[in-house]
Structure formats: C-alpha cells, structure tokens
Design a protein around this motif. Structure first.
Motif, short mmCIF file in Angstrom:
data_model
loop_
_atom_site.label_atom_id
_atom_site.label_comp_id
_atom_site.label_asym_id
_atom_site.label_seq_id
_atom_site.Cartn_x
_atom_site.Cartn_y
_atom_site.Cartn_z
N ARG A 51 0.82 -1.21 0.00
CA ARG A 51 0.00 0.00 0.00
C ARG A 51 0.86 1.26 0.00
NH1 ARG A 51 -3.80 -1.15 3.51
NH2 ARG A 51 -3.30 0.17 5.29
N SER A 112 -5.41 -3.85 -1.28
CA SER A 112 -5.42 -2.40 -1.47
C SER A 112 -4.31 -1.97 -2.43
CB SER A 112 -5.27 -1.68 -0.13
OG SER A 112 -4.01 -1.94 0.48
N GLY A 113 -3.12 -2.53 -2.27
CA GLY A 113 -2.05 -2.22 -3.20
C GLY A 113 -2.40 -2.67 -4.61
N HIS A 183 -9.48 1.28 2.84
CA HIS A 183 -8.25 1.28 2.05
C HIS A 183 -8.34 0.33 0.86
CE1 HIS A 183 -6.58 2.91 5.88
NE2 HIS A 183 -5.83 3.62 5.04
#
Length: 267
Positions: A51, A112-113, A183
């Motif tokens: 992230r 999320s990343g 997120h």
C-alpha cells in the motif's frame, strides 16, 4: 499526502495544493524510489510494502492529470511513474494480485495495493502515458481478481491494516488482514470510475440496460428499478444479486462488475 493535496485542488481550484502535491511527489521520488522503480517504505526501511507503493502509484497519475506541462516537476514525476509501472508488471501474481511485499513472492496477496496499481495502469492507458497493449490486460486481471475476492456483501478481503515502517520483514508478513476496510474499498471504486470514463473506443463497464445479464424489475408501489441476474449464469449467487437504481449515482450510471467481452465468460 499527494492524493489528498490533489483532491484539495479539485475541490477548491487553488493551484497551491497542486503545486505542493507535485513538489512533495518529487521529494518522494528522490528519497524513496529505487533504481528498480519501486519505493522503500522509508529511507531506513528496505521493504517495498504494497500500500505504501500503492499511494505512490495512484498519486502520480492523479497529479499528472491536472499538472500543467510547464510545471518544473512534471517531467520528473512522469519519468518516475513510468519507471514504477514497468517495475510492477513482472511482479504481478498469476492470480492477478500483487503481494504484501511487492517484490517478495513468499508474502501474501494484498488487495489495497493491487487495486491502486490497477488504477494507476488504467489511468496511464487512458491519458496516453502508458501503452494500452502492455498495461490494460494486467489491470483488468487485477480488477477481476479483486471482484472475485469480495464477500457476499461486496466487501474486499485481504486488506492490510494500517502499517508503520519497521525494518523487520516479519512485521509486514504478520499484519492483520481486514475485510471491507476503506483502504481496499476506495481504490476498487477508483478503478470502476476510471473504466466508466474511458473513451467510447475502449472496452468499458456495461450497465444493466446494456448488458444481457439482467432482468429488469420495477416495483409497482415504490417504482424502484432493480435488476435480477438471469438464471443459469456461471458462478453467481442467483438469489441475492440485485442492482437497485436509486442509490447508485445521480446521473443514472451503475457500478456493474460485468467487464467480459463475451458475457457468457463472466465469472
């Protein structure tokens, strides 16, 4: 910080925020971007947290979208962005995700990343900064993986909890994984918005009206429109999947997960 400053510019029209975002991004590039194109979590922490890299990946195209060609930091940001995007390509897993530690294939797949990287790819393709033939399909593979990972309530799984920088690999591998955390939810919606706003010549999200997947229903009392998935489609929950018109968007668009060229292949 860069994403927030860019959004402040969008909300106020005050160019001070955009200039500050560009200057801050250039500092991150100078201090944290490696020769590989990826970013360390901190100057003294040689781990490429997903992230942390995701904020850089998503922030650069957000800035570039609005930054004037004459800005002294624009060329630096564009070069850093392209370098990072090229570094991410070979690190994508076969299942569409990127790892919690981006360049550590033994770490777990993190949502999320992954969503932020896919968004960064799509924005680059849309604005002509990246080659569509190279970057679009990896972005869509990530998007399909994220959609498949959602629970029955639309919550994205495997979102890393907030994480401070620490020079300890086990610190990152042991982080708690959340379901439905903003997120992960937010960058998935960034992807959807990017797809909805692609040029007409590009494949894009369908609505229930244009898709052959749904049966339209109108409640006679409330007049609320909903769409029930047709029976017999592959892998879907036939009883519980509805899309209701009123909450979706002010302009009548729908956030639909059908992105296959052949609707019979939808998973």
């Amino acid at each position: 910080i860069n994403v927030l400053q860019t959004q402040a510019y969008r909300a106020t029209g005050d160019g001070t925020y955009l200039t500050r975002a560009a200057r801050e991004m250039a500092l991150y590039l100078d201090k944290l971007q490696l020769g590989s194109g990826l970013f360390n979590h901190a100057e003294s922490v040689p781990f490429r947290w997903a992230r942390g890299n995701g904020w850089m990946a998503a922030g650069m195209p957000m800035i570039l979208r609005y930054l004037d060609e004459s800005d002294p930091n624009r060329a630096r940001i564009l070069a850093g962005y392209r370098k990072m995007m090229a570094a991410l390509l070979p690190l994508q897993r076969d299942d569409g995700f990127w790892c919690q530690l981006v360049d550590d294939p033994k770490s777990w797949p993190e949502s999320s990343g992954t969503a932020m990287f896919a968004f960064a790819f799509l924005e680059g393709v849309k604005h002509g900064w990246l080659d569509a033939a190279t970057y679009r399909e990896p972005a869509m593979r990530a998007y399909r993986a994220l959609v498949a990972s959602m629970d029955e309530h639309g919550n994205v799984r495997n979102v890393c909890i907030g994480t401070n920088a620490l020079n300890d690999r086990s610190h990152y591998l042991a982080r708690r994984r959340l379901t439905g955390d903003p997120h992960g939810q937010a960058p998935l919606l960034w992807i959807v918005n990017s797809l909805l706003s692609t040029p007409a010549t590009e494949p894009r999200l369908r609505t229930p009206e244009t898709s052959g997947l749904f049966v339209k229903r109108v409640d006679p009392a409330s007049k609320v429109v909903s769409y029930l998935l047709k029976p017999g489609l592959l892998g879907w929950n036939q009883q519980g999947l509805y899309y209701t018109a009123q909450p979706m968007s002010d302009d009548g668009r729908f956030l639909i997960l059908d992105v296959a060229d052949d609707e019979r292949k939808v998973r």
